[in-house]
Write a protein that holds these residues in place. Sequence first.
Motif, PDB file in Angstrom:
ATOM      1  N   LEU A 194      71.055  31.595  34.575  1.00  0.00           N
ATOM      2  CA  LEU A 194      69.806  31.137  35.177  1.00  0.00           C
ATOM      3  C   LEU A 194      69.116  30.085  34.305  1.00  0.00           C
ATOM      4  O   LEU A 194      68.544  29.114  34.818  1.00  0.00           O
ATOM      5  CB  LEU A 194      68.858  32.324  35.395  1.00  0.00           C
ATOM      6  N   LEU A 195      69.178  30.257  32.984  1.00  0.00           N
ATOM      7  CA  LEU A 195      68.570  29.284  32.077  1.00  0.00           C
ATOM      8  C   LEU A 195      69.296  27.941  32.120  1.00  0.00           C
ATOM      9  O   LEU A 195      68.669  26.879  32.047  1.00  0.00           O
ATOM     10  CB  LEU A 195      68.576  29.830  30.639  1.00  0.00           C
ATOM     11  N   VAL A 196      70.625  27.981  32.227  1.00  0.00           N
ATOM     12  CA  VAL A 196      71.404  26.744  32.340  1.00  0.00           C
ATOM     13  C   VAL A 196      71.007  25.981  33.601  1.00  0.00           C
ATOM     14  O   VAL A 196      70.819  24.753  33.587  1.00  0.00           O
ATOM     15  CB  VAL A 196      72.909  27.051  32.346  1.00  0.00           C
ATOM     16  N   LEU A 197      70.851  26.706  34.698  1.00  0.00           N
ATOM     17  CA  LEU A 197      70.489  26.089  35.966  1.00  0.00           C
ATOM     18  C   LEU A 197      69.027  25.619  35.993  1.00  0.00           C
ATOM     19  O   LEU A 197      68.660  24.721  36.750  1.00  0.00           O
ATOM     20  CB  LEU A 197      70.729  27.082  37.110  1.00  0.00           C
ATOM     21  N   TYR A 198      68.207  26.203  35.150  1.00  0.00           N
ATOM     22  CA  TYR A 198      66.770  25.917  35.121  1.00  0.00           C
ATOM     23  C   TYR A 198      66.432  24.621  34.393  1.00  0.00           C
ATOM     24  O   TYR A 198      65.485  23.917  34.761  1.00  0.00           O
ATOM     25  CB  TYR A 198      66.068  27.106  34.442  1.00  0.00           C
ATOM     26  N   ALA A 199      67.194  24.263  33.367  1.00  0.00           N
ATOM     27  CA  ALA A 199      66.808  23.245  32.398  1.00  0.00           C
ATOM     28  C   ALA A 199      66.408  21.898  33.019  1.00  0.00           C
ATOM     29  O   ALA A 199      65.264  21.442  32.854  1.00  0.00           O
ATOM     30  CB  ALA A 199      67.926  23.050  31.380  1.00  0.00           C
ATOM     31  N   PHE A 200      67.318  21.228  33.715  1.00  0.00           N
ATOM     32  CA  PHE A 200      67.033  19.881  34.214  1.00  0.00           C
ATOM     33  C   PHE A 200      65.963  19.850  35.304  1.00  0.00           C
ATOM     34  O   PHE A 200      65.054  19.009  35.250  1.00  0.00           O
ATOM     35  CB  PHE A 200      68.330  19.206  34.682  1.00  0.00           C
ATOM     36  N   PRO A 201      66.026  20.757  36.284  1.00  0.00           N
ATOM     37  CA  PRO A 201      64.936  20.757  37.277  1.00  0.00           C
ATOM     38  C   PRO A 201      63.577  21.014  36.644  1.00  0.00           C
ATOM     39  O   PRO A 201      62.572  20.425  37.076  1.00  0.00           O
ATOM     40  CB  PRO A 201      65.331  21.891  38.227  1.00  0.00           C
ATOM     41  N   ALA A 202      63.516  21.852  35.638  1.00  0.00           N
ATOM     42  CA  ALA A 202      62.232  22.188  35.013  1.00  0.00           C
ATOM     43  C   ALA A 202      61.593  20.968  34.366  1.00  0.00           C
ATOM     44  O   ALA A 202      60.413  20.661  34.603  1.00  0.00           O
ATOM     45  CB  ALA A 202      62.444  23.288  33.970  1.00  0.00           C
ATOM     46  N   PHE A 203      62.341  20.246  33.535  1.00  0.00           N
ATOM     47  CA  PHE A 203      61.774  19.090  32.848  1.00  0.00           C
ATOM     48  C   PHE A 203      61.452  17.963  33.823  1.00  0.00           C
ATOM     49  O   PHE A 203      60.495  17.204  33.613  1.00  0.00           O
ATOM     50  CB  PHE A 203      62.718  18.600  31.755  1.00  0.00           C
ATOM     51  N   ALA A 204      62.239  17.851  34.890  1.00  0.00           N
ATOM     52  CA  ALA A 204      61.947  16.831  35.898  1.00  0.00           C
ATOM     53  C   ALA A 204      60.627  17.138  36.608  1.00  0.00           C
ATOM     54  O   ALA A 204      59.807  16.239  36.857  1.00  0.00           O
ATOM     55  CB  ALA A 204      63.089  16.750  36.907  1.00  0.00           C
ATOM     56  N   LEU A 205      60.404  18.407  36.916  1.00  0.00           N
ATOM     57  CA  LEU A 205      59.178  18.809  37.600  1.00  0.00           C
ATOM     58  C   LEU A 205      57.940  18.637  36.731  1.00  0.00           C
ATOM     59  O   LEU A 205      56.839  18.387  37.241  1.00  0.00           O
ATOM     60  CB  LEU A 205      59.295  20.262  38.069  1.00  0.00           C
ATOM     61  N   LEU A 206      58.089  18.802  35.410  1.00  0.00           N
ATOM     62  CA  LEU A 206      56.940  18.645  34.517  1.00  0.00           C
ATOM     63  C   LEU A 206      56.366  17.237  34.582  1.00  0.00           C
ATOM     64  O   LEU A 206      55.168  17.025  34.310  1.00  0.00           O
ATOM     65  CB  LEU A 206      57.343  18.975  33.072  1.00  0.00           C
ATOM     66  N   GLN A 207      57.193  16.261  34.922  1.00  0.00           N
ATOM     67  CA  GLN A 207      56.723  14.880  34.959  1.00  0.00           C
ATOM     68  C   GLN A 207      55.690  14.651  36.061  1.00  0.00           C
ATOM     69  O   GLN A 207      54.982  13.642  36.060  1.00  0.00           O
ATOM     70  CB  GLN A 207      57.908  13.927  35.151  1.00  0.00           C
ATOM     71  N   SER A 208      55.611  15.575  37.006  1.00  0.00           N
ATOM     72  CA  SER A 208      54.617  15.455  38.076  1.00  0.00           C
ATOM     73  C   SER A 208      53.197  15.593  37.547  1.00  0.00           C
ATOM     74  O   SER A 208      52.244  15.120  38.165  1.00  0.00           O
ATOM     75  CB  SER A 208      54.875  16.504  39.152  1.00  0.00           C
ATOM     76  N   LYS A 209      53.040  16.307  36.427  1.00  0.00           N
ATOM     77  CA  LYS A 209      51.742  16.560  35.802  1.00  0.00           C
ATOM     78  C   LYS A 209      50.813  17.366  36.708  1.00  0.00           C
ATOM     79  O   LYS A 209      49.610  17.478  36.428  1.00  0.00           O
ATOM     80  CB  LYS A 209      51.064  15.252  35.396  1.00  0.00           C
ATOM     81  N   ASN A 210      51.377  17.902  37.774  1.00  0.00           N
ATOM     82  CA  ASN A 210      50.601  18.720  38.693  1.00  0.00           C
ATOM     83  C   ASN A 210      50.317  20.080  38.058  1.00  0.00           C
ATOM     84  O   ASN A 210      51.219  20.725  37.526  1.00  0.00           O
ATOM     85  CB  ASN A 210      51.369  18.894  40.007  1.00  0.00           C
ATOM     86  N   THR A 211      49.079  20.521  38.128  1.00  0.00           N
ATOM     87  CA  THR A 211      48.665  21.750  37.453  1.00  0.00           C
ATOM     88  C   THR A 211      49.489  22.958  37.893  1.00  0.00           C
ATOM     89  O   THR A 211      49.978  23.729  37.057  1.00  0.00           O
ATOM     90  CB  THR A 211      47.173  22.023  37.713  1.00  0.00           C
ATOM     91  N   ILE A 212      49.663  23.121  39.191  1.00  0.00           N
ATOM     92  CA  ILE A 212      50.392  24.286  39.714  1.00  0.00           C
ATOM     93  C   ILE A 212      51.867  24.206  39.350  1.00  0.00           C
ATOM     94  O   ILE A 212      52.471  25.203  38.923  1.00  0.00           O
ATOM     95  CB  ILE A 212      50.223  24.391  41.240  1.00  0.00           C
ATOM     96  N   VAL A 213      52.457  23.024  39.504  1.00  0.00           N
ATOM     97  CA  VAL A 213      53.877  22.848  39.199  1.00  0.00           C
ATOM     98  C   VAL A 213      54.158  23.101  37.724  1.00  0.00           C
ATOM     99  O   VAL A 213      55.090  23.825  37.358  1.00  0.00           O
ATOM    100  CB  VAL A 213      54.348  21.438  39.601  1.00  0.00           C
TER     101      VAL A 213
END
Length: 473
Positions: free
Chosen positions: A352-371
């Motif tokens: 699960l951590l392997v699958l999480y890594a790239f989507p997680a950092f990509a989503l952080l770029q949104s700077k959206n509070t909830i995301v």
Amino acid sequence: MGVNRAKRGKPETVNQRSRSNSELSDQQEQAADVNFRTKEGRKSFWTNIVAVWLGTTMEYVDFALYGLASGLVFGDIFFPGQTPVIALLSSFATYAVGFLARPVGAFVLGKIGDKRGRKFIMVFTVMLMGLSTTALGLLPTYQMVGILSPILLILCRVCQGFGAGAELSGGAVMLAEYSPVNHRGLVSSLIGIGSNSGTLLASAVWLLVLLLPHDSLIAWGWRIPFLVSILIALFAVYLRRSMQETPAFRSYQANRKKEEAILAAAGKQEKKSEGGWKAFFIMLGLRIGENGPSYLSQSFLIGYVVTLGVSKSVPTTAVLIASLLGFLIIPFSGWLSDRFGRRIVYRVFCLLLVLYAFPAFALLQSKNTIVVSLVIIVGMGVASLGIFGVQAAYGVELFGIQHRYSRMAVAKELGSILSGGTAPMVASALLAAFSSWVPLAAYYCLMAAIGLVTTFFAPETRGRDLTLVDDAI
């Protein structure tokens, strides 16, 4: 066992004793269950759980406080005049120093714990960490004494690390050796409740401190979280002084004394069996797969999203929410390991951590509070909470009782250096060098993959007899 050997008239070697233990595993494995069925045994069991929980809370208050402070204020206090990214890197560099001292503490104190018992070391470690954390809150700032300030900061971190090196593993050993066999995964996972309590407490205190005006926060407010931690330390020391040794270790000590008397009477000397090192490297790989993603999720991401322009309260609140969820996630993962086995549950979490890594950092770029909040919560839920709940019993069961404390502690702390302790610093350096999230995600994925691959070489240890001298592999 000593009586049986006397009747045969021939002393038994360590390897022979290990085989005898295997033959009697059903009887030996019920030692903790028998102990729990007595009134005194139940009292000792619950006293030990509370004492271990508070001590581990103390350790993680130490490290969570420092991790949060590194991302939020230490750059301004101890490394002023630097760019935000360089100040963040400097703060996490001193954060890593504490982890460098942990293997030394694990080796020195773990050896003593294997020889003198778990209780003695557990009292010492919580005292040392409590004093070190309180001292952090009394340090002069860079503006007061110049370069001496970060030097003193490093010294406090070294003392913290030395004590913490034997704290977490000692707590896991205490819980596993005291717990009923069929619930060992669940009971051992409670060591994670302690770490989660520490993270929760640190986050809650920092949320309150962050309400102060910025000038007051930098002037004196940052000291509050470190100073109040002494209250936990004092209570933990009080409880730990009343703890008893585990049934498994008491049995081991009694048999060793009988064995030594028989050998002395026969004029012989037994050669100690130290076993192989396969279990050590298995524990090392499992630890890297957990600890690196864990500290990136709960430490580095906090400072990272702040550099993206997200409010400091957003990641701090996310850590608080994840910590609250941890009171359910941690024991649930321990129960899963009792139900389905240690290896398969650990493997699923690493995947699960392997699958999480790239989507997680990509989503952080949104700077959206909830995301941003959800990314941090999910990362902590899997890496810092779920996988950690499985690791407690798994690590204890991998090693024989003769060197369980020291070898498990050294493997875990060395793994922490190679992953968790240095991860925020490495990630900060990657950010400074590439100014991109892609290398960060790749680094996160790599460490999780190491844990995943390790599970294919690790044995299944669920229900193993903890009185055995030999390792599980």
